[in-house]
Design an enzyme around this catalytic site. Structure first.
Site, PDB file in Angstrom:
ATOM      1  N   VAL A   1      32.408  62.565  -9.795  1.00 18.75           N
ATOM      2  CA  VAL A   1      32.692  61.837 -11.025  1.00 18.75           C
ATOM      3  C   VAL A   1      32.727  60.325 -10.841  1.00 18.75           C
ATOM      4  O   VAL A   1      32.688  59.584 -11.829  1.00 18.75           O
ATOM      5  CB  VAL A   1      34.022  62.349 -11.626  1.00 18.75           C
ATOM      6  CG1 VAL A   1      35.226  61.788 -10.863  1.00 18.75           C
ATOM      7  CG2 VAL A   1      34.131  62.037 -13.112  1.00 18.75           C
ATOM      8  N   TYR A   2      32.793  59.827  -9.596  1.00 23.79           N
ATOM      9  CA  TYR A   2      32.826  58.386  -9.393  1.00 23.79           C
ATOM     10  C   TYR A   2      31.503  57.783  -9.844  1.00 23.79           C
ATOM     11  O   TYR A   2      30.452  57.997  -9.227  1.00 23.79           O
ATOM     12  CB  TYR A   2      33.083  58.036  -7.928  1.00 23.79           C
ATOM     13  CG  TYR A   2      34.465  58.421  -7.415  1.00 23.79           C
ATOM     14  CD1 TYR A   2      35.495  58.758  -8.282  1.00 23.79           C
ATOM     15  CD2 TYR A   2      34.730  58.434  -6.056  1.00 23.79           C
ATOM     16  CE1 TYR A   2      36.749  59.105  -7.801  1.00 23.79           C
ATOM     17  CE2 TYR A   2      35.986  58.777  -5.575  1.00 23.79           C
ATOM     18  CZ  TYR A   2      36.988  59.116  -6.449  1.00 23.79           C
ATOM     19  OH  TYR A   2      38.229  59.464  -5.971  1.00 23.79           O
ATOM     20  N   ASN A   3      31.576  57.028 -10.945  1.00 25.82           N
ATOM     21  CA  ASN A   3      30.387  56.412 -11.537  1.00 25.82           C
ATOM     22  C   ASN A   3      29.277  57.441 -11.779  1.00 25.82           C
ATOM     23  O   ASN A   3      28.100  57.173 -11.574  1.00 25.82           O
ATOM     24  CB  ASN A   3      29.907  55.246 -10.675  1.00 25.82           C
ATOM     25  CG  ASN A   3      30.964  54.142 -10.592  1.00 25.82           C
ATOM     26  OD1 ASN A   3      31.403  53.629 -11.609  1.00 25.82           O
ATOM     27  ND2 ASN A   3      31.396  53.825  -9.383  1.00 25.82           N
ATOM     28  N   LYS A   4      29.752  58.642 -12.221  1.00 23.43           N
ATOM     29  CA  LYS A   4      28.858  59.731 -12.628  1.00 23.43           C
ATOM     30  C   LYS A   4      27.786  60.050 -11.577  1.00 23.43           C
ATOM     31  O   LYS A   4      26.605  60.170 -11.883  1.00 23.43           O
ATOM     32  CB  LYS A   4      28.205  59.405 -13.978  1.00 23.43           C
ATOM     33  CG  LYS A   4      29.171  59.423 -15.143  1.00 23.43           C
ATOM     34  CD  LYS A   4      29.825  60.792 -15.327  1.00 23.43           C
ATOM     35  CE  LYS A   4      30.769  60.808 -16.515  1.00 23.43           C
ATOM     36  NZ  LYS A   4      31.472  62.104 -16.660  1.00 23.43           N
TER      37      LYS A   4
END
Length: 336
Positions: free
Chosen positions: A52-55
């Protein structure tokens, strides 16, 4: 650099873990490359990211930066938080886990993940399904180990019980939010991890920057800081007048020792025998370099007592210190 066993596993990790939440966001690839190179030079062998970090862009950047040196790193990532708006693009269905692990491997350019964390707990879902999936992913060679993140103490115990019941591998690591302003994990989470042999890899040792002393009580936060950007997590947890005053008292003490408050705060977390590693989440190379001296800072018995006098063991520094991303259920009224 210090190296510690991750719980009762035989895996050894550096006491500092490089967190990459800022990669591919505020931190561009050139700066991230300098951070990774510096971390490796200082003996760090543990790196942490999440889908999920920066998708997914953080995983992609980490993969490019570790190319040619993948086996020199213990690579951890996470899944569970939403990656899309469709019903099965988050949480812990077997369908999503199998698909998203393949997605993470592709983004990382890797054949396997050393540690896959369940990023958060979803109480409305059963745990048997994701635990069986973790066992199958390990058997398939896609994972070496797995862990849990942001789980309450009783849920950690339930995970271990189910692993024994299902005859699947147990997690080796737990990633809680723990620092000297938030000592709640000392009540249940850390003892549970110690009892069941999970290594603890805690995040935010400097309380999202508050324990560096950069925020002054009674004054607006400086531009470009997390608090100034209106981040609700810091505003509802660390950015409270009581906590800012504690940070200033610690800064005064650190000045007498000739060390930085952030070094003291990180060293204090590492001085807990339950802790395997702490996650440093730098935005810049300078911030990364500012973590290294913490490994060599010793915390005396007198300083332990000082911290205890400022924040009661097992408690948070201020009332209402609850992370909005991981809320408590609170009081449930009985039916009339």
């Amino acid at each position: 650099m210090q190296y510690r066993r991750l719980g009762k596993s035989n895996l050894k990790v550096s006491a500092l873990c490089l967190g990459t939440m800022m990669f591919a966001g505020p931190t561009d690839e050139k700066e991230a490359g300098s951070i990774v190179a510096s971390a490796a030079e200082h003996g760090i062998n543990f790196i942490d990211t999440a889908d999920v970090y920066n998708k997914g862009a953080s995983e992609e950047m980490v993969g490019r930066l570790l190319a040619g040196q993948r086996h020199e790193w213990v690579l951890a990532t996470k899944l569970g938080n939403p990656m899309g708006k469709k019903p099965n693009e988050s949480n812990y269905s077997r369908s999503w886990m199998m698909r998203e692990v393949d997605n993470s491997l592709r983004r990382l350019g890797a054949d396997y993940i050393d540690i896959l964390y369940m990023h958060r707990d979803f109480h409305e879902e059963n745990l048997e399904e994701p635990l069986r999936a973790m066992g199958d992913l390990i058997a398939a060679g896609k994972l070496r180990y797995y862990g849990i993140s942001n789980f309450r103490g009783w849920r950690i115990a339930e995970v271990i019980r189910l692993c024994e019941k299902l005859n699947v591998p147990a997690p080796i690591a737990c990633q809680p939010y723990y620092n000297l302003l938030n000592r709640g994990p000392e009540v249940e989470i850390l003892p549970a991890c110690a009892h069941y042999g999970l290594g603890v890899v805690s995040y935010s040792p400097i309380a999202r920057g508050v324990l560096t002393g950069k925020y002054q009580p009674g004054q607006p936060p400086a531009p470009e800081t997390r608090a100034a950007r209106g981040d609700r997590r810091i505003l509802q947890t660390e950015f409270k007048e009581e906590s800012l005053l504690i940070a200033q008292k610690l800064a005064q003490h650190c000045e007498t020792r000739g060390i930085k408050p952030g070094h003291f705060a990180t060293a204090w977390v590492l001085a807990n025998q339950h802790i395997s590693a702490v996650i440093a989440g730098p935005r810049t190379l300078a911030q990364m370099e500012d973590y290294y001296p913490a490994v060599d800072v010793a915390i005396s018995a007198e300083e332990e007592a000082l911290v205890d006098s400022l924040v009661t063991p097992g408690h948070a520094s201020a009332a209402g210190y609850n992370d909005p991303n991981y809320p408590f259920f609170g009081r449930l009224r009985a039916a009339a």
